[in-house]
Each structure stands twice: as structure tokens, then as C-alpha cells.
Motif scaffolding. Structure first.
Motif, PDB file in Angstrom:
ATOM      1  N   TRP A 149      15.904  -3.166 -15.787  1.00  0.00           N
ATOM      2  CA  TRP A 149      15.722  -3.263 -14.341  1.00  0.00           C
ATOM      3  C   TRP A 149      17.007  -3.736 -13.647  1.00  0.00           C
ATOM      4  CZ3 TRP A 149      16.192  -7.054 -10.699  1.00  0.00           C
ATOM      5  CH2 TRP A 149      15.610  -6.822  -9.451  1.00  0.00           C
ATOM      6  N   ILE A 150      17.709  -4.675 -14.277  1.00  0.00           N
ATOM      7  CA  ILE A 150      18.955  -5.202 -13.706  1.00  0.00           C
ATOM      8  C   ILE A 150      19.955  -4.070 -13.511  1.00  0.00           C
ATOM      9  CG2 ILE A 150      20.955  -6.675 -14.157  1.00  0.00           C
ATOM     10  CD1 ILE A 150      19.064  -8.575 -15.641  1.00  0.00           C
ATOM     11  N   ALA A 151      20.130  -3.234 -14.563  1.00  0.00           N
ATOM     12  CA  ALA A 151      21.112  -2.148 -14.502  1.00  0.00           C
ATOM     13  C   ALA A 151      20.699  -1.078 -13.498  1.00  0.00           C
ATOM     14  CB  ALA A 151      21.292  -1.534 -15.887  1.00  0.00           C
ATOM     15  N   CYS A 152      19.457  -0.666 -13.560  1.00  0.00           N
ATOM     16  CA  CYS A 152      19.011   0.462 -12.727  1.00  0.00           C
ATOM     17  C   CYS A 152      18.986   0.113 -11.241  1.00  0.00           C
ATOM     18  CB  CYS A 152      17.623   0.924 -13.174  1.00  0.00           C
ATOM     19  SG  CYS A 152      17.627   1.613 -14.843  1.00  0.00           S
ATOM     20  N   ASN A 153      18.796  -1.148 -10.899  1.00  0.00           N
ATOM     21  CA  ASN A 153      18.761  -1.555  -9.494  1.00  0.00           C
ATOM     22  C   ASN A 153      20.129  -1.986  -8.965  1.00  0.00           C
ATOM     23  OD1 ASN A 153      15.813  -1.694  -8.272  1.00  0.00           O
ATOM     24  ND2 ASN A 153      15.706  -2.218 -10.469  1.00  0.00           N
ATOM     25  N   ASN A 154      21.164  -1.814  -9.803  1.00  0.00           N
ATOM     26  CA  ASN A 154      22.524  -2.156  -9.369  1.00  0.00           C
ATOM     27  C   ASN A 154      23.518  -1.067  -9.767  1.00  0.00           C
ATOM     28  OD1 ASN A 154      22.544  -5.130  -8.239  1.00  0.00           O
ATOM     29  ND2 ASN A 154      21.142  -5.124 -10.000  1.00  0.00           N
ATOM     30  N   LYS A 155      23.027   0.200  -9.730  1.00  0.00           N
ATOM     31  CA  LYS A 155      23.868   1.389  -9.937  1.00  0.00           C
ATOM     32  C   LYS A 155      24.645   1.316 -11.255  1.00  0.00           C
ATOM     33  CE  LYS A 155      26.001   2.974  -6.270  1.00  0.00           C
ATOM     34  NZ  LYS A 155      26.826   3.024  -5.027  1.00  0.00           N
ATOM     35  N   GLY A 156      24.023   0.708 -12.278  1.00  0.00           N
ATOM     36  CA  GLY A 156      24.686   0.577 -13.566  1.00  0.00           C
ATOM     37  C   GLY A 156      24.052   1.448 -14.630  1.00  0.00           C
ATOM     38  N   TYR A 157      24.077   0.954 -15.872  1.00  0.00           N
ATOM     39  CA  TYR A 157      23.552   1.728 -17.005  1.00  0.00           C
ATOM     40  C   TYR A 157      23.064   0.727 -18.053  1.00  0.00           C
ATOM     41  CZ  TYR A 157      23.236   5.613 -20.318  1.00  0.00           C
ATOM     42  OH  TYR A 157      22.783   6.576 -21.199  1.00  0.00           O
ATOM     43  N   TYR A 158      21.896   1.004 -18.625  1.00  0.00           N
ATOM     44  CA  TYR A 158      21.314   0.126 -19.642  1.00  0.00           C
ATOM     45  C   TYR A 158      21.460   0.772 -21.012  1.00  0.00           C
ATOM     46  CZ  TYR A 158      17.460  -1.213 -22.755  1.00  0.00           C
ATOM     47  OH  TYR A 158      16.715  -1.553 -23.847  1.00  0.00           O
ATOM     48  N   THR A 159      21.866  -0.036 -21.986  1.00  0.00           N
ATOM     49  CA  THR A 159      21.920   0.464 -23.364  1.00  0.00           C
ATOM     50  C   THR A 159      21.355  -0.598 -24.299  1.00  0.00           C
ATOM     51  OG1 THR A 159      24.171  -0.362 -23.654  1.00  0.00           O
ATOM     52  CG2 THR A 159      23.944   1.932 -23.042  1.00  0.00           C
ATOM     53  N   HIS A 160      20.818  -0.120 -25.413  1.00  0.00           N
ATOM     54  CA  HIS A 160      20.253  -1.006 -26.429  1.00  0.00           C
ATOM     55  C   HIS A 160      21.113  -0.890 -27.685  1.00  0.00           C
ATOM     56  CE1 HIS A 160      16.886  -1.941 -29.503  1.00  0.00           C
ATOM     57  NE2 HIS A 160      17.511  -3.050 -29.139  1.00  0.00           N
ATOM     58  N   ILE A 161      21.648  -2.022 -28.143  1.00  0.00           N
ATOM     59  CA  ILE A 161      22.529  -2.035 -29.317  1.00  0.00           C
ATOM     60  C   ILE A 161      21.867  -2.888 -30.395  1.00  0.00           C
ATOM     61  CG2 ILE A 161      24.825  -2.594 -30.174  1.00  0.00           C
ATOM     62  CD1 ILE A 161      25.878  -2.345 -27.351  1.00  0.00           C
ATOM     63  N   SER A 162      21.426  -2.245 -31.445  1.00  0.00           N
ATOM     64  CA  SER A 162      20.728  -2.992 -32.506  1.00  0.00           C
ATOM     65  C   SER A 162      21.580  -3.170 -33.762  1.00  0.00           C
ATOM     66  CB  SER A 162      19.421  -2.278 -32.867  1.00  0.00           C
ATOM     67  OG  SER A 162      19.682  -0.940 -33.266  1.00  0.00           O
ATOM     68  N   THR A 163      22.642  -2.359 -33.925  1.00  0.00           N
ATOM     69  CA  THR A 163      23.521  -2.496 -35.097  1.00  0.00           C
ATOM     70  C   THR A 163      24.978  -2.392 -34.650  1.00  0.00           C
ATOM     71  OG1 THR A 163      23.654  -0.125 -35.593  1.00  0.00           O
ATOM     72  CG2 THR A 163      21.792  -1.334 -36.541  1.00  0.00           C
ATOM     73  N   LEU A 164      25.866  -2.808 -35.520  1.00  0.00           N
ATOM     74  CA  LEU A 164      27.299  -2.706 -35.219  1.00  0.00           C
ATOM     75  C   LEU A 164      27.725  -1.254 -35.035  1.00  0.00           C
ATOM     76  CD1 LEU A 164      28.749  -5.381 -37.682  1.00  0.00           C
ATOM     77  CD2 LEU A 164      28.903  -5.443 -35.191  1.00  0.00           C
ATOM     78  N   ALA A 165      27.093  -0.350 -35.750  1.00  0.00           N
ATOM     79  CA  ALA A 165      27.449   1.069 -35.653  1.00  0.00           C
ATOM     80  C   ALA A 165      27.126   1.651 -34.274  1.00  0.00           C
ATOM     81  CB  ALA A 165      26.728   1.862 -36.739  1.00  0.00           C
ATOM     82  N   ASP A 166      26.208   0.996 -33.556  1.00  0.00           N
ATOM     83  CA  ASP A 166      25.816   1.509 -32.235  1.00  0.00           C
ATOM     84  C   ASP A 166      26.805   1.137 -31.136  1.00  0.00           C
ATOM     85  OD1 ASP A 166      23.497   2.419 -33.409  1.00  0.00           O
ATOM     86  OD2 ASP A 166      22.301   0.661 -32.831  1.00  0.00           O
ATOM     87  N   VAL A 167      27.643   0.181 -31.390  1.00  0.00           N
ATOM     88  CA  VAL A 167      28.454  -0.403 -30.322  1.00  0.00           C
ATOM     89  C   VAL A 167      29.353   0.622 -29.653  1.00  0.00           C
ATOM     90  CG1 VAL A 167      30.268  -2.081 -29.791  1.00  0.00           C
ATOM     91  CG2 VAL A 167      28.386  -2.720 -31.310  1.00  0.00           C
ATOM     92  N   GLN A 168      30.135   1.344 -30.457  1.00  0.00           N
ATOM     93  CA  GLN A 168      31.150   2.252 -29.905  1.00  0.00           C
ATOM     94  C   GLN A 168      30.559   3.254 -28.916  1.00  0.00           C
ATOM     95  OE1 GLN A 168      34.648   2.205 -30.796  1.00  0.00           O
ATOM     96  NE2 GLN A 168      34.675   3.461 -28.972  1.00  0.00           N
ATOM     97  N   GLU A 169      29.558   3.994 -29.343  1.00  0.00           N
ATOM     98  CA  GLU A 169      28.981   5.044 -28.504  1.00  0.00           C
ATOM     99  C   GLU A 169      28.348   4.461 -27.241  1.00  0.00           C
ATOM    100  OE1 GLU A 169      28.879   8.478 -28.693  1.00  0.00           O
ATOM    101  OE2 GLU A 169      30.416   8.224 -30.223  1.00  0.00           O
TER     102      GLU A 169
END
Length: 1064
Positions: free
Chosen positions: A427-447
Motif C-alpha cells: 500500500w505504501i508503494a502503490c499510493n506514492n507512485k512507487g513499486y513494491y517487491t518481495h525479496i525472500s532470498t539473496l538470489a532475488d535481490v538483483q532482479e
């Protein structure tokens, strides 16, 4: 000369009297006898102390005159300096001397550079247009199969000998233009990072679509043969490179290179931005979550460039800045600051409860204040929130600081597998023209981190802002794992590629970035050295004040046997090189893009800082239009103000140009050999000859430089016959005279090897590896530069540094001038390289009076002999370096290290001046355990034990080294090299190098003081010395009393650099 007794010396004391009285009790006669013996003994001691060796200054002067005549005759004979000066004197009637117009020169150089860079920008624009058109007509196909050339897999086969998928035969051929790398100039190929599936539909469609770029790559290269690498970095992860190469993975077989992480991609894909990174360090972030959070911060930092501004806030129960010094402000995201932040992020620890509300308020305050004050990037603003969950009600924060304009975008990164608070974070990202991502492992960070770039690029895409960007200087050693490429400084010009499809236009889809590299050495060739003079140079900086190219930029350091880029090599500021500009007037004007001029008195150095020079420099500067760069040139007052030109026929000049003893500067551009592939294997001399003989009339050559080179070849031609005649006269040839040489402003060099390679000590002197003594793109030879600052006709002598000389050798050099009316210009320099033994044999033959010398009128030691045990004799140069000493190992050392007492006295008397120089690109050793400023609190006794250990070790060291006699001589403490204590002796293996600033001394002889003598009081003895200038040279003769040791009172004076510590 009357010599006084040493101050404070007592020849009798109450203690002595008491001992005598004791003896008397044992017997009257024996007592008197003992007293008489004591009196005689102490009287002799007093005589020894009071008597002072006297060295005759007149004798030393005679020696100096005789030695000066010998070495001058030797140097003049074997260099042919008088003949060369006469030949230039003979042509003074036909030469012109003109004053160099710096303002006109910098304008001309800038126009040529703008033209060159303009061609690169046109090539990039053609690539961007072709890529957008190819995408417009490409229909996406989920099931597409397309075999492309994968640069990792080309020319490889499986166990059965068949080409592997996405491999196949891909012809490669070494190419001079591409640093002799095997390339394919008819085809580009594809690199895909290891963490990206190479048959992903997005990859396959993108590769197929971008095949259209092949023809544009080739066409660009044909239109502009000076182009180097051209490329397209796709938003999906693949990288198309022309010409095609074989990609080399790291030692683990992994390709970590991702074009989307490169500075050229990030700068082109987004506008400048202000970023506040807010990281949750509450107790729930422990373990893997904190590790992922740290990696996310570092990855975000890697996406920032010098046009961006950043700060990092950590929060739990309270809000704190990871760098307290940056509280409440934004700092430029240059390499130094990014690396500093990374070190601090590693020290983050978790504790307490996460309260994000105050952290968000603080972030908005920073960004709002920057915008209000006109600070920061003045463009995009964003907050990066890294957390494992947000429980508070923070809507009122956004209502107060960001709504309804939503000027600050908020990007959120949910860390860990737990999804309980995902909706809040989203909600924070979507209501402030941003982007939300979920990072559960180190391999996810880059993308996931890269996603924010696409969001920030949307306004550019929708508005179709095709801004061309230029990067700072960099070495892409990651891209090409070869020494030739990794040591090449370059800049890149890049441009974003957008989707023009109507159905996606409103979404703002970034397809990728196209670009090409520009080698900065090639750009600086457009400011030829011969037009700038012996000390002149050109340099380039960015609009941030960082250096792109400068002869004093040292981007590499040695680690073991390997050369590596310094951590801050591309964020060296102009003020750190032109450090005499203390008010930063030059830097400020150039950063603002102004055109103007400035004069400065500067201290500079040659021979890697060992020898100081004082110059009056005129700076001329201007902006390079359509780029963020500014160009500056430097002309030195005096000889650098003038340039002379002569004129001879091509036939006459060509004949002398073909002489076997002649070379020209291989790094200079006499003729452009990089345009036509057929010319790339020609040396500059071969190209000049082929052009002048009409064999290659299409070569583009610098006619002014060619004319001057031909003129110098004719004027210096008689030197070949002169040197050859000397060499052929074997009976008159002296052993140890190895090489005669000369150089002119046109980069022409002649040299004669008097000694064969098998007997020659200086085997590397004037070879291709001996860069310091050759004309290069950055500087004139060191012997030429030193001769230019010494009176023409007088020889200057010096020993090259230990790391650049092969053996005990001396170089004698002198300038040659041309005068027309009141104007004098340097035509060149000439000299001779000899072994040290040649000078030593002459010296020791002079500095010994025969035993039958008439000493009746001589006051002092007579006969005076330097081979006497109680006399030390030295020859030192005008910077205090020893050439001749009884101890062979002293040669090349700084005299202050050998005898601190005499050097200290010479400085006090004004015969030598200490000059402070600064190095803002130094690398200092840092103990490995001191990288972190934090230390775990093991127990209260830890600090006590450490303090006690420190006290005991230093107290013992104090007892061993303390010297009460020398306590009051402050030079010992000011200049002595620090001793190694017990604690530092163990850090050899743990030492690492880090960038630092250092101050180091250089010492310069004051020529107005021709001779002097003095007495140094050293406790129980006194030391006399006499110093005399050796006429017609830069050398001094020192004769010193050797039987008085002053090392306890006067420590050595070293030239060791000292790190400059800054107190905040």
C-alpha cells in the motif's frame, strides 16, 4: 680557524677528586702517583675533546673545480652538446619563433574533440532509432525458437564433437584496433548473465528483434573507423556486443556481468535522482533477513552514479543515520561515498522494535529541504524502504509530506518469506507512485532492485526524452578480462531505447540502452604534446569536477606483482591534482562550464615525487559543447611560451629521417593509422615515410609536426657522424660511457650505443619499456624536462630511481636553445648515460693530496685525503641524493638518511630548502583489524588488559630507544621514520591498502649559496664539514669529519610520506 671546546664538558669533577683522596689513604707516595696519572689521563681526554679537526675549504674548492672540469669535459665530449648547439645556432636566421596563444589553442582543441565526440553521438542515435523501429514491427511470440550466437558457447563442442546449442562456429581474428583481442567485425553476439535463462521467451524475442542492429553496427564502423565497442543492453538482461567476442567466465565458470548494472545503462535509463534508503534494523530483522537487507542496500547503491544524491537511515525504536556526519543532508553518490556507506552498512546490528513512522518523516524532511534549497539532483526524488513489515498507521505522514502531489516516489522491499504485512508494505508503494517487491532470498535481490529503474524511466519514455548521457572515466575490467583492456580508461556515450508501439506507449516501456565506448587516450591525442611544450599538458574533467584525463592521474596501484585499479580511481577531483589552486577558482570555473584563463605558481615534481620543480603555469579552459566535459590546457611560462618552426625540403629531410639512429615518438600521432585497417600495423615512423614518399598519399598527417620533424632530422643529422667517429676511435673511447642521446620538441630522438648490449649495465635505458625516458602521450622524457629547468649549456647529473635503473648509472643532460631577437625557445636536450664507476674513478683520483704536499700555508689537516678513515667525502645532487660515497650502497640514497646532522645543518643554513608536496591519490596500509571501528565488548577487563599491554610494550621500547643527549634536537622527532612497535610488527599479512592523502618532503639546493663550512656540536665531540658547489653542474662536494658520531643527537631525515589525518 679557532675551534671552541664542546659546551658543558668538565675535565675535573668532585667525583674525580674524591677518588683521588681515597687512593691517598692507602699510601702517600702511591696516592700522589695515582693523582698524577689521573691528571695526565683527564688532561689527554680534555685535549682530545677540545682539539678539533680542521678541513681546509680552499683544498675542497680546488677539488670541486678540478672534478667539475673533468666531468664537464667528459659529458660534452661524448654527448656532442656543443656541436648540437652550434648547428641550431647556425639555423637561427631561417627559423621563426612564435608565442603560443593558449586561448586560441584550447578553442581549436575543443572544436576537434567536439567533432570526434559528435560522430560517436550520431552512431548511438542511429542504433537507438534502428532498435525502436525493429521493436515496432516485431510481434512477440511466446513459443519462438531462435538459435543465436551466445558469446559463452561459441566455438565449443560437446563430447561427440558437435557444436553445443546456441554455440556454433563463430570466426574470430585478432584486431589491432580492439587491443589485439580476437573479434568478429562482421557479426555481433549475445551475452546472457548466468542467473538469466538464455532461452526465456523475453530473451529470445529480444535477441531476434535486435538482430536488426547488426547492419547498423557495421555501417557505423565503416563511417567512423575510430569507433570501438558498440552495444545494446536489453531491459530483459541480455547484452548484444559488436564486434562479437568469446566471453570469458570467471574462475567459477560464472558470468556475473549484467549490462543493467553498468553506469552507462543506469544513467541513460533514468534521470538524476535523490534517494533516501530507509532500512529496518529492529529485532525481527535478525539473521538472513539482515543479510538480504544489506545486500539490497548495496545493490541500490550500485545503481547510483555521480549525478545522484543519497543518504541512509536505519530505524528501530529510534531513528539514526548510518553516517552521523551526513545527518539531515544528501551527499553525492560518487564512488567514495558509496563505498563508505557499504562499509558502514556491514556494521549494522538489529535491536528493538521497528517504528517506521519517524524514519519516514525524517526522510521526507531531507528531500523537501533539498528541493527547497535547490540542492541535490533537482530532478527525481525517492525513498527506498527496506523492511520485513510495517504495522504502524503512517497515512498521516504521507498526507503531511507527500500528498496530493506525490512528488517523492516510495519504493518498498519486503524482506523474508513472511507475508503477514505484505499488504501494508504494498500500500505504501502503490499510493506514492512507487513499486513494491518481495525479496525472500539473496538470489532475488538483483532482479527486484532493478525494477525501480523502469518506474523512474517511465516519464522519460512517455515524453520520449532521448537524452544522450556521458559517463565518468572507468576501466571495464569486468567486461574484458585482458590486461590491454583493463588498463584502458574510457568514457561511454549512451542513449535509452523506448517502445513506440501504440498499445504500450502509455505504459512507458524501456527496451534497453544503446551505447559505445570512447578511449580517453584517443581523445587526448587531439591535443598534441608538441604544441604544449616540455611541461605543458591538456586535461579533461566532468561537470562534477572529476578527472577524465590528466597526466598526473594515477588510476592503478601495485598489489604484489599485479596492477589493479584504485578503489577511487574515477572520483579523483581536479582539486586533488591541481592542489596549488587552494581557492578552487580553476575548478569552480570549469565545473560551471566557463571559458577563461588563470595563472598559478605551482610546485610540481618529477621522478615520482623525489625532485621538486617550481613553475609558473597559465591555465586555459573551455567547455566541450553537447557534453558534460570541460577541457583545460597548461602552458608554462619561460620556454613553454614559445614554439619555433623551421623549413626544409621533403627530399632533404626524408634522407636524414631514414638514419638508423633516429626514432620518433611512437605514442604521438604524426599520421592517423587507425582509420584504414591496412594502416593499423604501421609504426608512426613507417607511416610518415610512406606518406612522404607518396606510397600512402591518403594518410591523414599532421603537416606542422611533420615539417618540424624533418627540420630537426636535418639539423641533428651531423650528430650521427660525430658519435660514430668517437665510437670507431676505440683507443680514445672510455669504458663505462654507454649511450649518447638527444631529443627535440617534435618527438624525434637519436641515440648512439657506445657499448654493446653484453657489456652495457643500463640495458633497458631508452628501450620501449623505459617509459620515463621516452616521449609518451603524457610527458616528455624526464631527462628532457629536468634539462629544461637548468641553464642551457650546463650539464645536470642525476641517478635514476632504483626501480627504473638497471645498475649504478648516471645521466648527464643539458638543454639546447634557439634564439631569435629577444625570444628563446628550447630546441631539444642532449646528454650521455655513463656508469657510476666512470665518475667515481675521476673523483677518487682528485680528492687525495699527495704525501709530499707543501702544507706550510695550509690551516687544517694536510695532506687531506678522502681515503682517510677519519674523513668522509660525498658528491650529492641539487636534491640531496648521493652519487658518490665510500660506501657503494649509499649511491642513489637521500643524504639526510645517511647523515642527519649535516643535512639538518645545511637546511638551517639555507643551503637546502625543504619543500612540502602533497599526494591526494596515495594508497596507505591499513591494519586489517582496524577496518571496522567497532569492537565487541567482551568484558570490563578486556580494555584494562589491552591498556596495560600497550603501556608495558611502549615503556620497554622507550627504555631501549631513549637518548637524553638528543632529546632537545626536534628534527629527530619531526623527520625520523617511525619505529616498528610490537603491535605493528604482526600486521604484515593483515595489511591492506586503502586510498589516503599524504604529505611528503622534497629538498632543493639554493644556488646562491656556493660554499659553506660549519661545526656541529655532538655531546663529547664536534664534527666539522665543508661543502662546495661543483662548477658548471648541479652537484655539491661534501667533506666531513668522520670520527664524530652525531647519530644520537640527530636522527636521519627521511623522505617518507606521512598520511594526512583530518579532524572532523
Amino acid at each position: 680557524m679557532q675551534i671552541a671546546a664542546a659546551a658543558g664538558m668538565n675535565c675535573w669533577s668532585p667525583g674525580n677528586a674524591g677518588n683521588a683522596h681515597k687512593s691517598e689513604r692507602s699510601g702517600p707516595h702511591r696516592g700522589k702517583l695515582m693523582m698524577l696519572m689521573w691528571i695526565i689521563l683527564f688532561s689527554s681526554l680534555c685535549l682530545m675533546v677540545d682539539s678539533q679537526m680542521k678541513i681546509s675549504p680552499e683544498t675542497v674548492q680546488q677539488w670541486a673545480v678540478s672534478f667539475g672540469k673533468e666531468i664537464t669535459a667528459l659529458s660534452a665530449k661524448y654527448s656532442g652538446a656543443k656541436l648540437l648547439q652550434k648547428k641550431y645556432k647556425d639555423v637561427e636566421g631561417v627559423v621563426k619563433i612564435e608565442e603560443v596563444d593558449g586561448e586560441e589553442l584550447v578553442k581549436k582543441f575543443a572544436e576537434e574533440m567536439e567533432e570526434m565526440l559528435g560522430r560517436k553521438m550520431k552512431s548511438v542515435k542511429r542504433l537507438a532509432e534502428a532498435a525502436e523501429d525493429a521493436d515496432l514491427y516485431h510481434e512477440y511470440n511466446d513459443t519462438m525458437e531462435f538459435d543465436y550466437y551466445n558469446s559463452m558457447l561459441i566455438n565449443t563442442v560437446d563430447e561427440d564433437g558437435n557444436p553445443v546449442p546456441l554455440g556454433g562456429e563463430f570466426p574470430l581474428e585478432e584486431n589491432e584496433h580492439f587491443n589485439k583481442l580476437p573479434v568478429n567485425t562482421q557479426q555481433s553476439n549475445i551475452q546472457v548473465p548466468t542467473n538469466v535463462y538464455n532461452r526465456d521467451p523475453d530473451i529470445v524475442n529480444g535477441v531476434f528483434m535486435s538482430e536488426a542492429l547488426n547492419d547498423v553496427f557495421i555501417d557505423n564502423f565503416q563511417k567512423d573507423p575510430t569507433l570501438t565497442w558498440q552495444y545494446f543492453g536489453s531491459a530483459t538482461g541480455f547484452f548484444r556486443l559488436y564486434p562479437g567476442i568469446q566471453w570469458i567466465p570467471d574462475e567459477n565458470g560464472v558470468v556475473t556481468f549484467d549490462a543493467r548494472n553498468r553506469n552507462w545503462y543506469i544513467q541513460a535509463a533514468t534521470s538524476p535522482k535523490d534517494v533516501v534508503i530507509v532500512v529496518d534494523v529492529s529485532g525481527s530483522m535478525k539473521g538472513l533477513r539482515l543479510t538480504i537487507a544489506k545486500h539490497t542496500i548495496n545493490t541500490i547503491l550500485d545503481t547510483l552514479g555521480e549525478n545522484d544524491f543519497v543518504n541512509i537511515i536505519a530505524y528501530s525504536d529510534y531513528v539514526r543515520y548510518v553516517e552521523p556526519c551526513f545527518k539531515g543532508t544528501l551527499v553525492q553518490a560518487d564512488l567514495d561515498n558509496r563505498e563508505h556507506f557499504k562499509l558502514l552498512v556491514e556494521e549494522l546490528h538489529v535491536k528493538g522494535e521497528g517504528k517506521v513512522k519517524n524514519a519516514m518523516k525524517e526522510s521526507f524532511k531531507i528531500l523537501n529541504e533539498a528541493a527547497a534549497l535547490g540542492q541535490g539532483s533537482l530532478c527525481n526524488q525517492a525513498i527506498m524502504l527496506i523492511t520485513d513489515g510495517a504495522m504502524e498507521d503512517f497515512q498521516d505522514v504521507f498526507e503531511e509530506f507527500n500528498w496530493p502531489e506525490r512528488r517523492v516516489r516510495v519504493f518498498t522491499y519486503l524482506i523474508g518469506r513472511e507475508m503477514t504485512f505484505a499488504e501494508n508494505v504494498k500500500w505504501i508503494a502503490c499510493n506514492n507512485k512507487g513499486y513494491y517487491t518481495h525479496i525472500s532470498t539473496l538470489a532475488d535481490v538483483q532482479e527486484n532492485v532493478m525494477e525501480y529503474l523502469h518506474v523512474l524511466s517511465r516519464p522519460m519514455v512517455i515524453n520520449h526524452d532521448h537524452d544522450i548521457i556521458w559517463t565518468e572515466a572507468y576501466m571495464d575490467s569486468v567486461l574484458f578480462n585482458t590486461q590491454a583492456q583493463s588498463l584502458l580508461l574510457m568514457t561511454s556515450v549512451a542513449m535509452p531505447v523506448f517502445s513506440k508501439k501504440k498499445e504500450t506507449l502509455s505504459h512507458g516501456i524501456l527496451l534497453g540502452v544503446v551505447g559505445t565506448d570512447v578511449a580517453l587516450r584517443e581523445l587526448m591525442r587531439l591535443a598534441p604534446r608538441y604544441k604544449l611544450g616540455v611541461h605543458g599538458y591538456a586535461y579533461l574533467i566532468t561537470n562534477n569536477g572529476y578527472i577524465l584525463s590528466h597526466p598526473d592521474l594515477r588510476p592503478l596501484y601495485k598489489e604484489g606483482k599485479k596492477l589493479k585499479p584504485k578503489p577511487n580511481y574515477n572520483s579523483v577531483d581536479l582539486s586533488e591534482v591541481e592542489w596549488e589552486d587552494t581557492e578552487e577558482r580553476l575548478r569552480t570555473a570549469m565545473v560551471k562550464g566557463e571559458t577563461g584563463t588563470l595563472s598559478l605558481d605551482v610546485r610540481t615534481s618529477v621522478d615520482k615525487g623525489r625532485r621538486a620543480m617550481f613553475l609558473k603555469n597559465d591555465y586555459f579552459y573551455t567547455i566541450l559543447n553537447e557534453t558534460p566535459f570541460s577541457l583545460g590546457i597548461v602552458l608554462t611560462r619561460g620556454y613553454g611560451q614559445y614554439i619555433f618552426t623551421g623549413n626544409v625540403s621533403v627530399e632533404e629531410g626524408l634522407h636524414d629521417l631514414l638514419a638508423p639512429d633516429l626514432t620518433i615518438a611512437s605514442e604521438w600521432t604524426y599520421c592517423e593509422t587507425d582509420i584504414d585497417p591496412a594502416h593499423r600495423k604501421l609504426s608512426q615512423l613507417q607511416a610518415v615515410v610512406r606518406y612522404l614518399t607518396g606510397k600512402e598519399p591518403d594518410l591523414e598527417c599532421d603537416m606542422q609536426l611533420l615539417q618540424q620533424t624533418l627540420f630537426d632530422a636535418v639539423v641533428t643529422a651531423p650528430m650521427e657522424a660525430y658519435w660514430t667517429a668517437l665510437m670507431l676511435n676505440t683507443s680514445g673511447m672510455e669504458d663505462g660511457v654507454e649511450t649518447a642521446f638527444l631529443g627535440t620538441r617534435s618527438g624525434l630522438m637519436r641515440f648512439q650505443r657506445y657499448t654493446g648490449i653484453e657489456k652495457r649495465i643500463a640495458k633497458s635505458f631508452l628501450t620501449s619499456t623505459d617509459k620515463e625516458n621516452m616521449f609518451t602521450l603524457d610527458h616528455f622524457p624526464v631527462w628532457y624536462r629536468r634539462a629544461a629547468e637548468y641553464p642551457a649549456g650546463q650539464f645536470l647529473y642525476y641517478m635514476p630511481r632504483q626501480d627504473t635503473r638497471a645498475g649504478r648509472i648516471v645521466i648527464a643532460t643539458t638543454a639546447v636553445t634557439v634564439t631569435v631577437g629577444t625570444k628563446t625557445a628550447i630546441a631539444g636536450a642532449t646528454g650521455v648515460q655513463i656508469t657510476l664507476e666512470v665518475m667515481e674513478s675521476r673523483f677518487w683520483g682528485i680528492v687525495a693530496q699527495p704525501n709530499d704536499t707543501d702544507c706550510s700555508d695550509v690551516e687544517g689537516v694536510c695532506p687531506l685525503r678522502c681515503d682517510s678513515a677519519d674523513i668522509d667525502c660525498y658528491v650529492i645532487d641539487n636534491n640531496g641524493f648521493v652519487l658518490i660515497s665510500k660506501q657503494r650502497n649509499d649511491a642513489g640514497r637521500f643524504f639526510g638518511e645517511i647523515d642527519g646532522s649535516v643535512m639538518t645543518t645545511l637546511i638551517r643554513m639555507g643551503m637546502f630548502k625543504r619543500v612540502s608536496l602533497f599526494d591526494y591519490q596515495a594508497m596507505c596500509k591499513m591494519n586489517s583489524h582496524s577496518v571496522s571501528s567497532a569492537r565487541p565488548l567482551l568484558s570490563p577487563f578486556y580494555g584494562l588488559a589491552s591498556a596495560l599491554k600497550w603501556f608495558l610494550s611502549n615503556f620497554l621500547l622507550f627504555l631501549l630507544e631513549f637518548n637524553i643527549c638528543g632529546f632537545w634536537h626536534t628534527e629527530h622527532f619531526a623527520d625520523a621514520k617511525p619505529s616498528v612497535s610490537g603491535s605493528s610488527a604482526h600486521k604484515k599479512k593483515g595489511d591492506i591498502l586503502q586510498p589516503c592523502d599524504t604529505e611528503y618532503p622534497s629538498f632543493v639546493y639554493e644556488p646562491s649559496v656556493k660554499e659553506t663550512n660549519s661545526i656541529i656540536k655532538c655531546g663529547r665531540c664536534q664534527k666539522m664539514f665543508v661543502v662546495q658547489q661543483i662548477p658548471e653542474s648541479n652537484l655539491l662536494m661534501l667533506v666531513i669529519q668522520a670520527d664524530c658520531d652525531c647519530s644520537r643527537q640527530y636522527g636521519p631525515i627521511t623522505m617518507e610520506p606521512k598520511e594526512v589525518k583530518y579532524i572532523l
